[in-house]
Design a protein around this motif. Structure first.
Motif, mmCIF file in Angstrom:
data_model
loop_
_atom_site.group_PDB
_atom_site.id
_atom_site.type_symbol
_atom_site.label_atom_id
_atom_site.label_comp_id
_atom_site.label_asym_id
_atom_site.label_seq_id
_atom_site.Cartn_x
_atom_site.Cartn_y
_atom_site.Cartn_z
ATOM 1 N N LYS A 1 -39.134 75.450 -14.545
ATOM 2 C CA LYS A 1 -40.109 76.353 -15.167
ATOM 3 C C LYS A 1 -39.408 77.315 -16.107
ATOM 4 O O LYS A 1 -39.851 77.544 -17.238
ATOM 5 N N ASN A 2 -38.285 77.881 -15.661
ATOM 6 C CA ASN A 2 -37.569 78.841 -16.499
ATOM 7 C C ASN A 2 -37.079 78.212 -17.794
ATOM 8 O O ASN A 2 -37.104 78.842 -18.853
ATOM 9 N N GLU A 3 -36.632 76.962 -17.723
ATOM 10 C CA GLU A 3 -36.177 76.296 -18.954
ATOM 11 C C GLU A 3 -37.342 76.083 -19.919
ATOM 12 O O GLU A 3 -37.184 76.206 -21.142
ATOM 13 N N VAL A 4 -38.507 75.773 -19.357
ATOM 14 C CA VAL A 4 -39.671 75.553 -20.223
ATOM 15 C C VAL A 4 -40.174 76.876 -20.812
ATOM 16 O O VAL A 4 -40.706 76.905 -21.924
ATOM 17 N N PHE A 5 -39.951 77.969 -20.063
ATOM 18 C CA PHE A 5 -40.304 79.292 -20.618
ATOM 19 C C PHE A 5 -39.646 79.508 -21.981
ATOM 20 O O PHE A 5 -40.227 80.132 -22.870
ATOM 21 N N GLN A 6 -38.432 78.992 -22.142
ATOM 22 C CA GLN A 6 -37.739 79.168 -23.424
ATOM 23 C C GLN A 6 -38.436 78.409 -24.550
ATOM 24 O O GLN A 6 -38.465 78.870 -25.692
ATOM 25 N N LEU A 7 -38.975 77.246 -24.217
ATOM 26 C CA LEU A 7 -39.722 76.497 -25.235
ATOM 27 C C LEU A 7 -40.981 77.244 -25.645
ATOM 28 O O LEU A 7 -41.435 77.161 -26.784
ATOM 29 N N VAL A 8 -41.568 77.956 -24.697
ATOM 30 C CA VAL A 8 -42.762 78.745 -25.012
ATOM 31 C C VAL A 8 -42.385 79.882 -25.954
ATOM 32 O O VAL A 8 -43.051 80.123 -26.965
ATOM 33 N N GLU A 9 -41.286 80.551 -25.638
ATOM 34 C CA GLU A 9 -40.854 81.690 -26.464
ATOM 35 C C GLU A 9 -40.579 81.293 -27.906
ATOM 36 O O GLU A 9 -40.670 82.111 -28.821
ATOM 37 N N ALA A 10 -40.258 80.008 -28.111
ATOM 38 C CA ALA A 10 -39.975 79.533 -29.474
ATOM 39 C C ALA A 10 -41.240 79.394 -30.313
ATOM 40 O O ALA A 10 -41.159 79.180 -31.523
ATOM 41 N N ILE A 11 -42.403 79.521 -29.685
ATOM 42 C CA ILE A 11 -43.672 79.419 -30.439
ATOM 43 C C ILE A 11 -44.257 80.817 -30.562
ATOM 44 O O ILE A 11 -44.727 81.402 -29.581
ATOM 45 N N ALA A 12 -44.220 81.367 -31.761
ATOM 46 C CA ALA A 12 -44.628 82.758 -31.981
ATOM 47 C C ALA A 12 -46.057 82.996 -31.517
ATOM 48 O O ALA A 12 -46.948 82.179 -31.771
ATOM 49 N N GLY A 13 -46.249 84.120 -30.849
ATOM 50 C CA GLY A 13 -47.584 84.521 -30.427
ATOM 51 C C GLY A 13 -47.923 84.133 -29.008
ATOM 52 O O GLY A 13 -48.748 84.772 -28.364
ATOM 53 N N THR A 14 -47.308 83.080 -28.522
ATOM 54 C CA THR A 14 -47.619 82.639 -27.157
ATOM 55 C C THR A 14 -46.866 83.490 -26.130
ATOM 56 O O THR A 14 -45.930 84.220 -26.467
ATOM 57 N N ARG A 15 -47.306 83.399 -24.893
ATOM 58 C CA ARG A 15 -46.633 84.057 -23.784
ATOM 59 C C ARG A 15 -46.618 83.071 -22.627
ATOM 60 O O ARG A 15 -47.652 82.484 -22.295
ATOM 61 N N ALA A 16 -45.463 82.894 -22.010
ATOM 62 C CA ALA A 16 -45.357 81.999 -20.859
ATOM 63 C C ALA A 16 -45.785 82.744 -19.597
ATOM 64 O O ALA A 16 -45.391 83.889 -19.377
ATOM 65 N N VAL A 17 -46.605 82.088 -18.786
ATOM 66 C CA VAL A 17 -47.034 82.666 -17.511
ATOM 67 C C VAL A 17 -46.751 81.641 -16.416
ATOM 68 O O VAL A 17 -47.186 80.489 -16.506
ATOM 69 N N ASP A 18 -46.012 82.060 -15.403
ATOM 70 C CA ASP A 18 -45.741 81.204 -14.249
ATOM 71 C C ASP A 18 -47.042 81.029 -13.470
ATOM 72 O O ASP A 18 -47.576 81.984 -12.912
ATOM 73 N N ALA A 19 -47.568 79.804 -13.479
ATOM 74 C CA ALA A 19 -48.873 79.541 -12.877
ATOM 75 C C ALA A 19 -48.778 78.793 -11.559
ATOM 76 O O ALA A 19 -49.779 78.335 -11.029
ATOM 77 N N GLY A 20 -47.529 78.692 -11.028
ATOM 78 C CA GLY A 20 -47.399 78.166 -9.683
ATOM 79 C C GLY A 20 -46.919 76.737 -9.584
ATOM 80 O O GLY A 20 -46.314 76.198 -10.516
ATOM 81 N N PRO A 21 -47.180 76.124 -8.432
ATOM 82 C CA PRO A 21 -46.715 74.757 -8.174
ATOM 83 C C PRO A 21 -47.442 73.748 -9.063
ATOM 84 O O PRO A 21 -48.468 74.058 -9.670
ATOM 85 N N LEU A 22 -46.915 72.533 -9.098
ATOM 86 C CA LEU A 22 -47.501 71.507 -9.962
ATOM 87 C C LEU A 22 -48.959 71.223 -9.584
ATOM 88 O O LEU A 22 -49.763 70.842 -10.453
ATOM 89 N N ALA A 23 -49.310 71.414 -8.320
ATOM 90 C CA ALA A 23 -50.710 71.207 -7.905
ATOM 91 C C ALA A 23 -51.663 72.072 -8.728
ATOM 92 O O ALA A 23 -52.824 71.716 -8.934
#
Lengths: 224, 224
Positions: free
Chosen positions: A170-192
């Motif tokens: 999840k943390n690694e994917v947070f970085q991909l989110v940060e690369a898209i201006a305007g978006t914000r990454a939110v930890d939404a829990g388990p894959l379920a």
């Protein structure tokens, strides 16, 4: 995974599609090397050329899906649900040990604005079951409308809910989110919890049509 | 339904619970007559007295679920998922011809922050199937955190996604949303789309715990 926290090469399978190519463009702009994967390598090469011209740099390459997945540090799957299982089977071997970010929305055309619950409840849960524990599946980016991605001058007004059973992934994917201006990454829990995130996309498509807007998104309130 | 567009009496089954009693309070403040339904009429009466004291008016009454549903113009169901089917069966006859607003979230305690997909995909779809075509089921209010409802001085920073197969019923429920300060009603499509809205609630509960906030909500972006 590498000790460098920033993934260097991302493969976007389905990167010739609207959502996929928009993500490719944003990540290329954000400094990543990006590989476009397609079932048809020639189409991937053509799309890569087109997007490199937009960026004004040669950072995107086109390959067939399997070669793209093999070469990349992280693999993003942005394909029509009808092709989801076949493409996963084709890359299952080469994605072992990697993070697979599943952007696939389970819909049944032509009812693209109505939630469809697949047999495994979520496309990303089906991906995790098919790929096994050797692949860390992360669900993300489903709610970012393809219509907002191509215009690099505009930020994207949308939170990105990120679900996985693996906290580091999840943390690694947070970085991909940060690369898209305007978006914000939110930890939404388990894959379920990807059930909710995936199902929200046809709802947003319904809302966009109902209120005649270009691409409705979401923000989580109460975090400010 | 009456030609008067405003429903006069709302029954909230499960109105002694946290979410239910918060909705009762907001609607009573908004000028509605509200009936609290409970399996235990005495508990409903006690809760009604408590909430009337908060409002400073005598507009809330307590009854058992069946009597409350029978007397009301519109029936709201805000019960634990484990009690959902039994309570629906007990009121099935007396809600015929009415709108039933289902607020129930299908969760399986103790995993209350993990999406659970029930057999019928959504609690409200199960309600519609059980009650038949004589009842117009509307799914709404799932994402409004119970923690924000009791403080009448504060608006609720959350959109309310409203799903139903009946357009008129959605419009009537829009009025209930407008009675809660701060919220905004958003037409989220057919009842099938309630899968997303219901599933979002455990995700919001996860996010609230993860980021240590009182009650995360959602806003749809792009509508402004």
């Amino acid at each position: 995974m590498s000790s460098d926290p920033k993934v260097k090469t991302i493969a976007v399978l389905g990167g010739t599609g609207r959502e996929g190519s928009g993500l490719v463009l944003r990540w290329a702009q954000g400094g990543y090397r990006v590989l476009i994967g397609s079932r048809d390598a020639a189409r991937a090469v053509a799309k890569a050329g087109e997007l490199n011209a937009v960026i004004g740099e040669d950072v995107i390459r086109g390959l067939d899906n399997v070669d793209a997945a093999r070469e990349a540090d992280m693999v993003v799957l942005a394909v029509p649900y009808a092709a989801h299982e076949d493409i996963l089977r084709s890359v299952a071997d080469v994605v072992q040990g990697k993070i697979l970010v599943d952007v696939t929305v389970p819909i049944q055309p032509p009812a693209i604005r109505t939630v469809y619950v697949p047999e495994g409840n979520a496309a990303s849960l089906e991906a995790q079951a098919l790929l096994g524990d050797g692949v860390r599946v992360v669900a993300a980016f489903h709610n970012v409308s393809a219509s907002h991605l191509p215009d690099l001058a505009q930020g994207v007004n949308c939170d990105v809910l990120v679900c996985s059973d693996d906290a580091d992934a999840k943390n690694e994917v947070f970085q991909l989110v940060e690369a898209i201006a305007g978006t914000r990454a939110v930890d939404a829990g388990p894959l379920a919890n990807a059930v909710a995130v995936e199902a929200l996309t046809p709802v947003l498509m319904y809302i966009s049509k109902r209120y005649k807007v270009a691409g409705a998104g979401i923000r989580i309130t109460g975090l400010e």
